[in-house]
Each structure stands twice: as structure tokens, then as C-alpha cells.
Design a protein around this motif. Structure first.
Motif, PDB file in Angstrom:
ATOM      1  N   ILE A   1       0.840  -1.208   0.000  1.00  0.00           N
ATOM      2  CA  ILE A   1       0.000   0.000   0.000  1.00  0.00           C
ATOM      3  C   ILE A   1       0.869   1.249   0.000  1.00  0.00           C
ATOM      4  CG2 ILE A   1      -1.640   1.369   1.347  1.00  0.00           C
ATOM      5  CD1 ILE A   1      -2.847  -1.230   2.375  1.00  0.00           C
ATOM      6  N   ILE A   2       1.822   1.308   0.922  1.00  0.00           N
ATOM      7  CA  ILE A   2       2.671   2.496   1.048  1.00  0.00           C
ATOM      8  C   ILE A   2       3.488   2.729  -0.217  1.00  0.00           C
ATOM      9  CG2 ILE A   2       4.653   3.444   2.299  1.00  0.00           C
ATOM     10  CD1 ILE A   2       3.540   2.020   4.807  1.00  0.00           C
ATOM     11  N   ALA A   3       4.055   1.658  -0.777  1.00  0.00           N
ATOM     12  CA  ALA A   3       4.862   1.788  -1.992  1.00  0.00           C
ATOM     13  C   ALA A   3       4.012   2.245  -3.171  1.00  0.00           C
ATOM     14  CB  ALA A   3       5.541   0.457  -2.315  1.00  0.00           C
ATOM     15  N   THR A   4       2.805   1.707  -3.301  1.00  0.00           N
ATOM     16  CA  THR A   4       1.927   2.083  -4.417  1.00  0.00           C
ATOM     17  C   THR A   4       1.529   3.548  -4.327  1.00  0.00           C
ATOM     18  OG1 THR A   4       1.060  -0.176  -4.554  1.00  0.00           O
ATOM     19  CG2 THR A   4      -0.241   1.575  -5.588  1.00  0.00           C
ATOM     20  N   VAL A   5       1.128   3.984  -3.135  1.00  0.00           N
ATOM     21  CA  VAL A   5       0.745   5.387  -2.954  1.00  0.00           C
ATOM     22  C   VAL A   5       1.943   6.298  -3.219  1.00  0.00           C
ATOM     23  CG1 VAL A   5      -0.007   7.111  -1.269  1.00  0.00           C
ATOM     24  CG2 VAL A   5      -1.122   4.883  -1.354  1.00  0.00           C
ATOM     25  N   ALA A   6       3.125   5.901  -2.749  1.00  0.00           N
ATOM     26  CA  ALA A   6       4.324   6.716  -2.946  1.00  0.00           C
ATOM     27  C   ALA A   6       4.660   6.866  -4.431  1.00  0.00           C
ATOM     28  CB  ALA A   6       5.501   6.103  -2.194  1.00  0.00           C
TER      29      ALA A   6
ATOM     30  N   HIS B   1       0.290  16.884  -4.000  1.00  0.00           N
ATOM     31  CA  HIS B   1       0.540  15.534  -4.493  1.00  0.00           C
ATOM     32  C   HIS B   1       1.898  15.000  -4.055  1.00  0.00           C
ATOM     33  CE1 HIS B   1      -2.424  16.566  -7.988  1.00  0.00           C
ATOM     34  NE2 HIS B   1      -3.055  16.212  -6.868  1.00  0.00           N
ATOM     35  N   ASN B   2       2.592  15.759  -3.238  1.00  0.00           N
ATOM     36  CA  ASN B   2       3.874  15.318  -2.701  1.00  0.00           C
ATOM     37  C   ASN B   2       3.699  13.954  -2.022  1.00  0.00           C
ATOM     38  OD1 ASN B   2       6.073  14.890  -0.854  1.00  0.00           O
ATOM     39  ND2 ASN B   2       6.589  17.062  -1.047  1.00  0.00           N
ATOM     40  N   PRO B   3       4.478  12.934  -2.422  1.00  0.00           N
ATOM     41  CA  PRO B   3       4.278  11.595  -1.857  1.00  0.00           C
ATOM     42  C   PRO B   3       4.487  11.508  -0.358  1.00  0.00           C
ATOM     43  CG  PRO B   3       6.289  11.706  -3.200  1.00  0.00           C
ATOM     44  CD  PRO B   3       5.514  12.942  -3.462  1.00  0.00           C
ATOM     45  N   VAL B   4       5.425  12.287   0.189  1.00  0.00           N
ATOM     46  CA  VAL B   4       5.627  12.278   1.637  1.00  0.00           C
ATOM     47  C   VAL B   4       4.376  12.777   2.340  1.00  0.00           C
ATOM     48  CG1 VAL B   4       7.003  13.186   3.541  1.00  0.00           C
ATOM     49  CG2 VAL B   4       8.109  12.583   1.378  1.00  0.00           C
ATOM     50  N   TYR B   5       3.825  13.835   1.808  1.00  0.00           N
ATOM     51  CA  TYR B   5       2.600  14.412   2.350  1.00  0.00           C
ATOM     52  C   TYR B   5       1.450  13.398   2.301  1.00  0.00           C
ATOM     53  CZ  TYR B   5      -1.176  17.837   2.809  1.00  0.00           C
ATOM     54  OH  TYR B   5      -2.276  18.526   3.219  1.00  0.00           O
ATOM     55  N   GLN B   6       1.342  12.679   1.195  1.00  0.00           N
ATOM     56  CA  GLN B   6       0.267  11.696   1.029  1.00  0.00           C
ATOM     57  C   GLN B   6       0.435  10.496   1.962  1.00  0.00           C
ATOM     58  OE1 GLN B   6      -2.529  11.967  -0.785  1.00  0.00           O
ATOM     59  NE2 GLN B   6      -1.898  14.042  -1.346  1.00  0.00           N
ATOM     60  N   LEU B   7       1.665  10.132   2.263  1.00  0.00           N
ATOM     61  CA  LEU B   7       1.904   8.957   3.100  1.00  0.00           C
ATOM     62  C   LEU B   7       1.599   9.208   4.569  1.00  0.00           C
ATOM     63  CD1 LEU B   7       5.210   7.495   1.588  1.00  0.00           C
ATOM     64  CD2 LEU B   7       2.885   6.646   1.303  1.00  0.00           C
ATOM     65  N   ILE B   8       1.963  10.357   5.081  1.00  0.00           N
ATOM     66  CA  ILE B   8       1.784  10.593   6.511  1.00  0.00           C
ATOM     67  C   ILE B   8       0.525  11.386   6.822  1.00  0.00           C
ATOM     68  CG2 ILE B   8       4.256  10.496   6.912  1.00  0.00           C
ATOM     69  CD1 ILE B   8       4.286  13.510   7.163  1.00  0.00           C
ATOM     70  N   GLY B   9      -0.200  11.813   5.792  1.00  0.00           N
ATOM     71  CA  GLY B   9      -1.424  12.566   6.001  1.00  0.00           C
ATOM     72  C   GLY B   9      -2.653  11.672   5.971  1.00  0.00           C
ATOM     73  N   GLY B  10      -3.697  12.105   6.649  1.00  0.00           N
ATOM     74  CA  GLY B  10      -4.950  11.356   6.624  1.00  0.00           C
ATOM     75  C   GLY B  10      -4.825  10.004   7.295  1.00  0.00           C
ATOM     76  N   GLY B  11      -5.633   9.076   6.821  1.00  0.00           N
ATOM     77  CA  GLY B  11      -5.697   7.765   7.456  1.00  0.00           C
ATOM     78  C   GLY B  11      -4.896   6.685   6.776  1.00  0.00           C
ATOM     79  N   LEU B  12      -3.881   7.062   5.988  1.00  0.00           N
ATOM     80  CA  LEU B  12      -3.165   6.037   5.235  1.00  0.00           C
ATOM     81  C   LEU B  12      -2.416   5.074   6.143  1.00  0.00           C
ATOM     82  CD1 LEU B  12      -1.743   6.112   1.823  1.00  0.00           C
ATOM     83  CD2 LEU B  12      -0.151   5.351   3.584  1.00  0.00           C
ATOM     84  N   MET B  13      -1.668   5.593   7.110  1.00  0.00           N
ATOM     85  CA  MET B  13      -0.907   4.709   7.993  1.00  0.00           C
ATOM     86  C   MET B  13      -1.830   3.866   8.862  1.00  0.00           C
ATOM     87  SD  MET B  13       2.280   4.799   7.424  1.00  0.00           S
ATOM     88  CE  MET B  13       3.406   5.792   6.435  1.00  0.00           C
ATOM     89  N   LEU B  14      -2.891   4.467   9.370  1.00  0.00           N
ATOM     90  CA  LEU B  14      -3.859   3.713  10.159  1.00  0.00           C
ATOM     91  C   LEU B  14      -4.484   2.603   9.329  1.00  0.00           C
ATOM     92  CD1 LEU B  14      -5.578   3.364  12.749  1.00  0.00           C
ATOM     93  CD2 LEU B  14      -7.181   5.017  11.774  1.00  0.00           C
TER      94      LEU B  14
ATOM     95  N   LEU C   1      -6.534   2.776  -5.567  1.00  0.00           N
ATOM     96  CA  LEU C   1      -7.851   3.361  -5.314  1.00  0.00           C
ATOM     97  C   LEU C   1      -7.765   4.566  -4.385  1.00  0.00           C
ATOM     98  CD1 LEU C   1      -9.957   0.087  -4.871  1.00  0.00           C
ATOM     99  CD2 LEU C   1     -10.173   1.762  -6.721  1.00  0.00           C
ATOM    100  N   THR C   2      -6.896   4.495  -3.396  1.00  0.00           N
ATOM    101  CA  THR C   2      -6.745   5.620  -2.465  1.00  0.00           C
ATOM    102  C   THR C   2      -6.286   6.872  -3.185  1.00  0.00           C
ATOM    103  OG1 THR C   2      -6.231   4.147  -0.606  1.00  0.00           O
ATOM    104  CG2 THR C   2      -5.523   6.439  -0.417  1.00  0.00           C
ATOM    105  N   VAL C   3      -5.290   6.733  -4.039  1.00  0.00           N
ATOM    106  CA  VAL C   3      -4.779   7.903  -4.770  1.00  0.00           C
ATOM    107  C   VAL C   3      -5.832   8.432  -5.744  1.00  0.00           C
ATOM    108  CG1 VAL C   3      -3.028   8.708  -6.387  1.00  0.00           C
ATOM    109  CG2 VAL C   3      -2.377   7.179  -4.527  1.00  0.00           C
ATOM    110  N   LEU C   4      -6.530   7.547  -6.423  1.00  0.00           N
ATOM    111  CA  LEU C   4      -7.570   7.979  -7.359  1.00  0.00           C
ATOM    112  C   LEU C   4      -8.645   8.796  -6.652  1.00  0.00           C
ATOM    113  CD1 LEU C   4      -8.049   4.773  -9.562  1.00  0.00           C
ATOM    114  CD2 LEU C   4      -6.997   6.938 -10.253  1.00  0.00           C
ATOM    115  N   ILE C   5      -9.083   8.310  -5.497  1.00  0.00           N
ATOM    116  CA  ILE C   5     -10.133   9.010  -4.752  1.00  0.00           C
ATOM    117  C   ILE C   5      -9.608  10.326  -4.193  1.00  0.00           C
ATOM    118  CG2 ILE C   5     -11.658   8.894  -2.747  1.00  0.00           C
ATOM    119  CD1 ILE C   5     -11.753   5.841  -3.177  1.00  0.00           C
ATOM    120  N   ARG C   6      -8.403  10.302  -3.648  1.00  0.00           N
ATOM    121  CA  ARG C   6      -7.847  11.530  -3.064  1.00  0.00           C
ATOM    122  C   ARG C   6      -7.642  12.623  -4.099  1.00  0.00           C
ATOM    123  NH1 ARG C   6      -3.063  10.129   1.354  1.00  0.00           N
ATOM    124  NH2 ARG C   6      -4.434   9.368   3.037  1.00  0.00           N
ATOM    125  N   PHE C   7      -7.158  12.261  -5.278  1.00  0.00           N
ATOM    126  CA  PHE C   7      -6.774  13.265  -6.261  1.00  0.00           C
ATOM    127  C   PHE C   7      -7.933  13.722  -7.144  1.00  0.00           C
ATOM    128  CE2 PHE C   7      -1.974  12.016  -6.454  1.00  0.00           C
ATOM    129  CZ  PHE C   7      -1.858  12.392  -5.130  1.00  0.00           C
TER     130      PHE C   7
END
Length: 317
Positions: free
Chosen positions: A214-219, A234-247, A276-282
Motif C-alpha cells: 500500500i505504502i509503496a503504491t501510494v508513494a 501531491h507530494n508523496p511524503v505528504y500523502q503517506l503521513i497525512g490522513g488515514g493512510l498509515m492507520l 484506489l486511495t490515490v484515485l479518490i484523493r486526487f
């Protein structure tokens, strides 16, 4: 005849892990994130979590005793874990009535209506969260300001989550990492969730396949979009630690019941959630797509298991 032995089917291997041990190990891994939420949101975090856990246990007891006429299994910790995860997907200032509704949907609909633990198709806590998001959109998107709201509950000072479209790219990375931004209880401190994930991997409660995929795909996906558009959000670092991705990646998507059994299946499942997460977020109207992505891939899990079956005990690969 009394000395005859009863031989059961294989496998005959015996391990020390039980449902109860696994559930309480995951609960222990959530303690750092819970402590962070208590520090950031104070009484609101405590009340929301206690109400969620209490009603999840109550509804499981009611359904088990009254409708199924069976002995309850509250000691195994599954209802408690569902309550904690549901609370972690809610803002700290949400009404106890709304939390009760979410617990009723999570336990009564998503879990017990399928037959209870081990038979549910979808992650119960996420079903409860998505139901509340659709039914109470305003209450579910009013985020208390960390620190300032510690001594307040229903009348807490609210602000925007860094995942909202008007805040994309404006939040500080370190603030997001250490929980100094608005959001649900369990998504404000990425570092606490990572610590819990390391513990689960060390204990071999989960494997690396789902979180890493999951983390690699989103990154990778967000990096490509970031390089093409130049949008800071769309910064990948921002996307990884923001929201509920890690949870979601560490604690929700790795649910034994609703995720694939084989290693290959887990990788495909994780990649699907990431895409799917990136598609919905963006490109969708919701700033956070993790819950929807996991539930959609929960629905695909039976097909993944059918295609990628784990090796049977004693069978050569």
C-alpha cells in the motif's frame, strides 16, 4: 475400547497464538496512537473511545445472547478492538449518539449479521465509519484543533484537516508526523502508528506484504502525479503521513478476516488499495479515500483467494 485414540484430520501442529492473544496484541500496538490522541484532544478523545468501545461490546452481547442464543465472546477482545478502531476513525468532538449509531452498524450489520468473528466480508469499523460519513457528513468532517481543544468536548474549537482540498500542500510535514494537525483520533500522529506497526511486525502478528504494498503504491503513484502536475498537495511524503493512510495500511487493511490469505494475494490486495486511495484523493470529491479503498478491496478478497490459494499443509510448492 476405552484406550482407543481419536485421530483428527491434519494439521496436527499446535501453536500458542489464540484469537484473544492476537486481538490484545493489536490493541497494545494501538496504545501509542491512543496516548497521542489523548495529549492532542484530551477529554474528547477519551469520551469518544470509551463510548465506542462500550457500545460495540453492548451490541455484540445483545446480538449474541438475544438473537443468536449463544454464549458471548467479549473476552476475546474483538469487540473492543472494533470499538477502538471505529473511534480512531472519528473526530474527537462527535456526539455520543452518532458514535452509538456507528457501533450499531459496525457490530450489528457488518459483523454479527454475517455470523460473527471470522465470517464478516467487510471490516466492521470501516463500515461503521463510512455509514457515519454518508449519514452525518458535517459532524464527521468537523475537526477539533489539537491542544486548543483538550479541555473541551462537543464545543471544541474546530479547523480544517490537512487532507482537505483547500489545505493540500500547506500543512507542515513535521506537524503531520507528530500529530499537530486536525483529523480523526487515529490519524493525527503517523509516528505513533508506525511504532505500532513495527511492534506487530516484530511479533509476527502481521506480515509486511499489505502495509508495504500500500505504502509503496501510494508513494510511486503520487510521485508520478506530483512530477507531472507540480502540485504541492501531491507530494508523496505528504500523502503517506497525512490522513488515514498509515492507520489503514497497518491496522485496517491487515485484518485477518477481510484480507487475502496468500502472500501474492496480499500484494495484489495492497496495490489495489493504494491505487484506489490515490484515485479518490486526487480526483474524487472526498479528500480521504483510504476507507473506501479498503472496503472495495475487501469485496474483491474472495476472488483473490480463489485465484491465489495458499499451499496446503504438507503439499509441495
Amino acid at each position: 475400547m476405552s484406550n482407543l485414540l481419536t485421530i483428527s484430520p491434519s494439521p496436527h501442529a499446535k501453536g500458542k497464538d489464540t484469537v484473544q492473544n492476537l486481538m490484545w496484541s493489536v490493541i497494545l500496538a494501538l496504545v501509542p496512537a491512543f496516548l497521542f490522541s489523548l495529549y492532542m484532544f484530551g477529554i474528547g478523545a477519551l469520551v469518544t473511545t470509551l463510548v465506542s468501545v462500550g457500545f460495540c461490546m453492548l451490541f455484540e452481547w445483545i446480538v449474541t445472547k438475544i438473537f443468536l442464543h449463544e454464549q458471548h465472546h467479549l473476552r476475546d477482545g474483538s469487540a473492543i478492538l472494533t470499538g477502538i478502531l471505529l473511534a480512531f476513525n472519528l473526530p474527537s468532538n462527535i456526539s455520543p449518539f452518532i458514535v452509538m449509531v456507528g457501533a450499531a452498524v459496525a457490530i450489528g450489520v457488518a459483523k454479527m449479521s454475517f455470523g460473527g468473528l471470522g465470517m464478516n466480508l467487510f471490516n466492521p469499523a470501516l463500515v461503521g465509519r463510512v455509514f457515519l460519513l454518508i449519514s452525518f457528513p458535517t459532524q464527521m468532517t468537523s475537526w477539533p484543533v489539537p491542544i486548543e481543544s483538550r479541555l473541551q468536548y462537543l464545543d471544541a474549537v474546530t479547523g480544517a484537516t490537512p487532507m482537505s482540498h483547500d489545505m493540500l500542500g500547506k500543512a507542515d510535514i513535521m506537524d503531520m508526523l507528530f500529530g499537530m494537525t486536525g483529523g480523526s483520533l487515529g490519524e493525527v500522529a503517523a509516528i505513533a502508528l508506525i511504532l505500532g506497526g513495527v511492534y506487530l511486525l516484530w511479533r509476527r502478528i502481521i506480515t509486511w506484504h499489505i502495509p508495504v504494498s500500500i505504502i509503496a503504491t501510494v508513494a510511486i503513484f503520487s510521485l508520478i502525479v506530483w512530477l507531472v502536475t507540480g502540485d504541492a498537495g501531491h507530494n508523496p511524503v505528504y500523502q503517506l503521513i497525512g490522513g488515514g493512510l498509515m492507520l489503514g495500511a497497518i491496522f485496517m487493511a491487515t485484518d485477518y478476516v477481510t484480507s487475502p490469505m496468500s502472500s501474492k494475494g496480499k500484494l495484489i490486495y495492497g496495490v489495489g488499495i493504494g491505487v484506489l486511495t490515490v484515485l479518490i484523493r486526487f480526483w474524487a470529491s472526498y479528500p480521504e479515500g483510504m476507507s473506501f479503498a479498503i472496503l472495495l478491496m475487501n469485496a474483491v478478497t474472495p476472488l483473490i483467494n480463489k485465484k491465489f490459494k495458499p499451499t496446503r499443509f504438507g503439499e509441495s510448492k
